[in-house]
Design a protein around this motif. Structure first.
Motif, PDB file in Angstrom:
ATOM      1  N   TYR A 252       0.833  -1.195  -0.224  1.00 56.12           N
ATOM      2  CA  TYR A 252       0.069  -0.042   0.058  1.00 56.12           C
ATOM      3  C   TYR A 252       0.973   1.167   0.061  1.00 56.12           C
ATOM      4  CZ  TYR A 252       0.936   0.880   4.923  1.00 56.12           C
ATOM      5  OH  TYR A 252       1.453   1.197   6.371  1.00 56.12           O
TER       6      TYR A 252
ATOM      7  N   ILE B  45      -7.760  -5.799   5.093  1.00 55.46           N
ATOM      8  CA  ILE B  45      -7.688  -4.439   5.431  1.00 55.46           C
ATOM      9  C   ILE B  45      -8.472  -4.090   6.802  1.00 55.46           C
ATOM     10  CG2 ILE B  45      -8.288  -2.169   4.803  1.00 55.46           C
ATOM     11  CD1 ILE B  45      -8.137  -2.976   1.986  1.00 55.46           C
TER      12      ILE B  45
ATOM     13  N   TRP C 113      -4.821  -4.738   8.762  1.00 57.74           N
ATOM     14  CA  TRP C 113      -4.097  -3.262   8.240  1.00 57.74           C
ATOM     15  C   TRP C 113      -4.761  -2.467   9.421  1.00 57.74           C
ATOM     16  CZ3 TRP C 113      -5.224   1.657   6.898  1.00 57.74           C
ATOM     17  CH2 TRP C 113      -4.139   2.122   6.738  1.00 57.74           C
TER      18      TRP C 113
ATOM     19  N   ASN D 205      -2.052  -0.275  12.372  1.00 54.97           N
ATOM     20  CA  ASN D 205      -1.893   1.093  12.006  1.00 54.97           C
ATOM     21  C   ASN D 205      -2.511   2.337  12.834  1.00 54.97           C
ATOM     22  OD1 ASN D 205       0.070   0.886   9.326  1.00 54.97           O
ATOM     23  ND2 ASN D 205      -1.355  -0.575   9.130  1.00 54.97           N
TER      24      ASN D 205
END
Length: 155
Positions: A3, A119, A123, A127
């Motif tokens: 990404y 995601i 993710w 994050n």
């Protein structure tokens, strides 16, 4: 997961839209069927030729509708477009945002659906970003370019 983070000024879309439920995975079968119908009817080709905006290609746009009905989304097949809205199409404005852009690898639609799950489950928890609360994008730039998922983010 490959990404990159990009900043994108606001833009307008034109396209077609349909609502889907998340219940029992209706959206997982309904969205590919919607794309097939758009291809068969010529809508996909029409949108591709209307593309004159900042993002090249066709877009799948995911609009959360939980405020209207729980576990429901509106899905658009659209393109970025600047001009008067053509007959039979609807328009949607996407505000300026920072985006996390993921490349999709593998055969569609399974690879796209798998990346969406990664995601949200892997993710985001690892994050510092939060979802910016505007529509998410699937970007289909055309032959020889991998599809992408664009997630609006804020720090």
């Amino acid at each position: 997961m490959n990404y990159k983070i990009v900043e994108q000024a606001g833009f307008s879309l034109v396209g077609i839209k349909k609502s889907f439920s998340y219940v029992d995975g209706e959206h997982l079968s309904g969205i590919p069927n919607m794309w097939q119908e758009a291809y068969t009817s010529g809508t996909e080709d029409r949108l591709f030729h209307l593309n004159n905006g900042v993002i090249k290609g066709l877009l799948g746009v995911c609009v959360d509708q939980n405020e209207i009905q729980e576990k429901q989304m509106e899905y658009w097949i659209a393109t970025t477009y600047d001009g008067e809205v053509p007959e039979g199409l609807s328009t949607l404005l996407i505000p300026s945002s920072k985006w996390s852009v993921f490349e999709v690898e593998g055969p569609l639609p399974a690879s796209m659906q798998s990346l969406w799950k990664q995601i949200s489950s892997e993710w985001f928890p690892s994050n510092p970003y939060e979802h910016a609360g505007i529509p998410e994008l699937e970007v289909y730039p055309g032959p020889n370019h991998p599809p992408q998922i664009w997630i609006p983010i804020k720090s």
